[in-house]
Design an enzyme around this catalytic site. Structure first.
Site, PDB file in Angstrom:
ATOM      1  N   GLU A 190       0.874  -1.178   0.000  1.00 56.54           N
ATOM      2  CA  GLU A 190       0.000   0.000   0.000  1.00 56.54           C
ATOM      3  C   GLU A 190       0.903   1.217   0.000  1.00 56.54           C
ATOM      4  OE1 GLU A 190      -3.223   2.557   2.410  1.00 56.54           O
ATOM      5  OE2 GLU A 190      -3.324   0.422   2.863  1.00 56.54           O
TER       6      GLU A 190
ATOM      7  N   HIS B 139       2.484   4.510  -2.319  1.00 59.97           N
ATOM      8  CA  HIS B 139       1.869   5.360  -3.332  1.00 59.97           C
ATOM      9  C   HIS B 139       2.870   6.212  -4.108  1.00 59.97           C
ATOM     10  CE1 HIS B 139      -1.804   4.066  -1.469  1.00 59.97           C
ATOM     11  NE2 HIS B 139      -1.383   4.509  -0.300  1.00 59.97           N
TER      12      HIS B 139
ATOM     13  N   HIS C 291      -8.979   0.821  -1.458  1.00 58.57           N
ATOM     14  CA  HIS C 291      -8.313   1.885  -0.710  1.00 58.57           C
ATOM     15  C   HIS C 291      -9.310   2.988  -0.366  1.00 58.57           C
ATOM     16  CE1 HIS C 291      -5.637   5.393  -0.068  1.00 58.57           C
ATOM     17  NE2 HIS C 291      -4.816   4.482   0.421  1.00 58.57           N
TER      18      HIS C 291
ATOM     19  N   ASP D 239       2.044   2.241   3.922  1.00 59.61           N
ATOM     20  CA  ASP D 239       1.259   3.401   3.471  1.00 59.61           C
ATOM     21  C   ASP D 239       2.181   4.593   3.220  1.00 59.61           C
ATOM     22  OD1 ASP D 239      -0.883   4.880   2.604  1.00 59.61           O
ATOM     23  OD2 ASP D 239      -1.991   4.820   4.487  1.00 59.61           O
TER      24      ASP D 239
END
Length: 328
Positions: free
Chosen positions: A8, A10, A160, A280
């Protein structure tokens, strides 16, 4: 240090920056500048953080709202550009980076086509979708064509968070509750439950749905889902008890929740096969997340599964040989 796969994590693609402008204005300027720099970075701080934590592979996804923020007439081309951009970046570091597809979920057939292209042509390992698309949820029967293709390809769907289509009245006047503090989890968890109770996992039993942030808190209510659904089924019929779809179809990552107590509860509800580590990044700190999982009160075999082996199996990545513990 245990080898890790994170997924996860980005990045920002050209043309999507406008979607983040409102969010970045809400946070201190210095923090916004750091996030912007790290979202655009593929070779510098990102790899350095991976090295420090023995993250042997990170699987990247377009930051939210991504393609879900696009208008119907631009979504397909925008998603395709984002995926092609990511594929170019992955090709420069195939030893460390992989990708999850952005999808134009406005049209389930077009989304299925782009998923197929991203997996078969670009080598992506699944998809990450930023919640609903302009208020449309994917339990709608018209999305069965999409779920058919996802199941056929055998890749996971990472659901998400995103903003609610309409702010719940109870949150009005409290903007601090609208986003990551509370509202995103409510929105995303509710979406996942729509998929479960609408029978998506009965029709497509091999589908794997991934939830971040300790499963958006859903695993901790498995017993209550069974109890209250048994008492008030409201005309809904499922092949299994609601709790049985967790781990079988719904799996989770620890992203954004570095709590040993929460991890213990998640393992108790999901079992060691249903929980995976993630960070994250860059919205959370890699070093903090690594310290959390490395100091968790679990045995080495469980830590290895959570950090690496479960994700490798889910994503179709090779499993590192036992003893491959050195920093990449």
């Amino acid at each position: 240090m245990t080898p890790k796969i994170t997924f996860e994590e980005h990045f920002m693609a050209p043309g999507f920056e406008r979607h983040s402008e409102a969010f970045l204005k809400l946070i201190p300027r210095e923090q916004a500048e750091i996030l912007t720099r790290r979202l655009d970075d593929f070779e510098g701080e990102r790899i350095e953080a991976m090295d420090r934590g023995n993250i042997v592979r990170t699987v990247l996804s377009l930051t939210g709202p991504g393609a879900q923020g696009e208008a119907p007439e631009t979504a397909a081309e925008a998603a395709r550009r984002a995926n092609d951009f990511l594929a170019e970046k992955v090709a420069q570091r195939p030893d460390r980076l992989s990708g999850l597809a952005a999808l134009p979920m406005h049209d389930p057939d077009v989304a299925a086509e782009e998923l197929r292209r991203a997996v078969t042509d670009l080598g992506f390992l699944g998809c990450l979708v930023n919640g609903h698309t302009h208020g449309v949820y994917y339990d709608d029967p018209k999305y069965d064509a999409f779920w058919t293709e996802l199941e056929r390809l055998g890749v996971p769907f990472y659901l998400h968070p995103t903003n609610a289509y309409a702010t719940p009245y109870v949150l009005e006047g409290q903007p601090v509750l609208h986003g990551a503090v509370w509202g995103w989890g409510v929105e995303t968890g509710s979406h996942a439950l729509r998929l479960l109770f609408s029978g998506v996992f009965d029709r497509f039993p091999k589908v794997k749905l991934v939830l971040g942030h300790m499963g958006e808190a859903l695993p901790f209510l498995r017993w209550r889902y069974d109890s209250r659904f048994g008492a008030y089924p409201m005309g809904v019929e499922l092949e299994l008890a609601p709790s049985a779809y967790f781990t079988r179809n719904i799996v989770m990552t620890t992203s954004g929740v570095c709590s040993h107590a929460a991890l213990a509860g998640a393992l108790g509800e999901m079992g060691e096969d249903g929980v995976m580590f993630s960070v994250d990044y860059p919205y959370e700190d890699s070093d903090t997340a690594v310290e959390f999982i490395e100091t968790a009160p679990i045995d080495a075999a469980t830590r290895r599964k959570l950090c690496h082996d479960n994700a490798a199996a889910l994503l179709g990545l090779p499993k590192l040989a036992e003893g491959a513990e050195a920093t990449a």
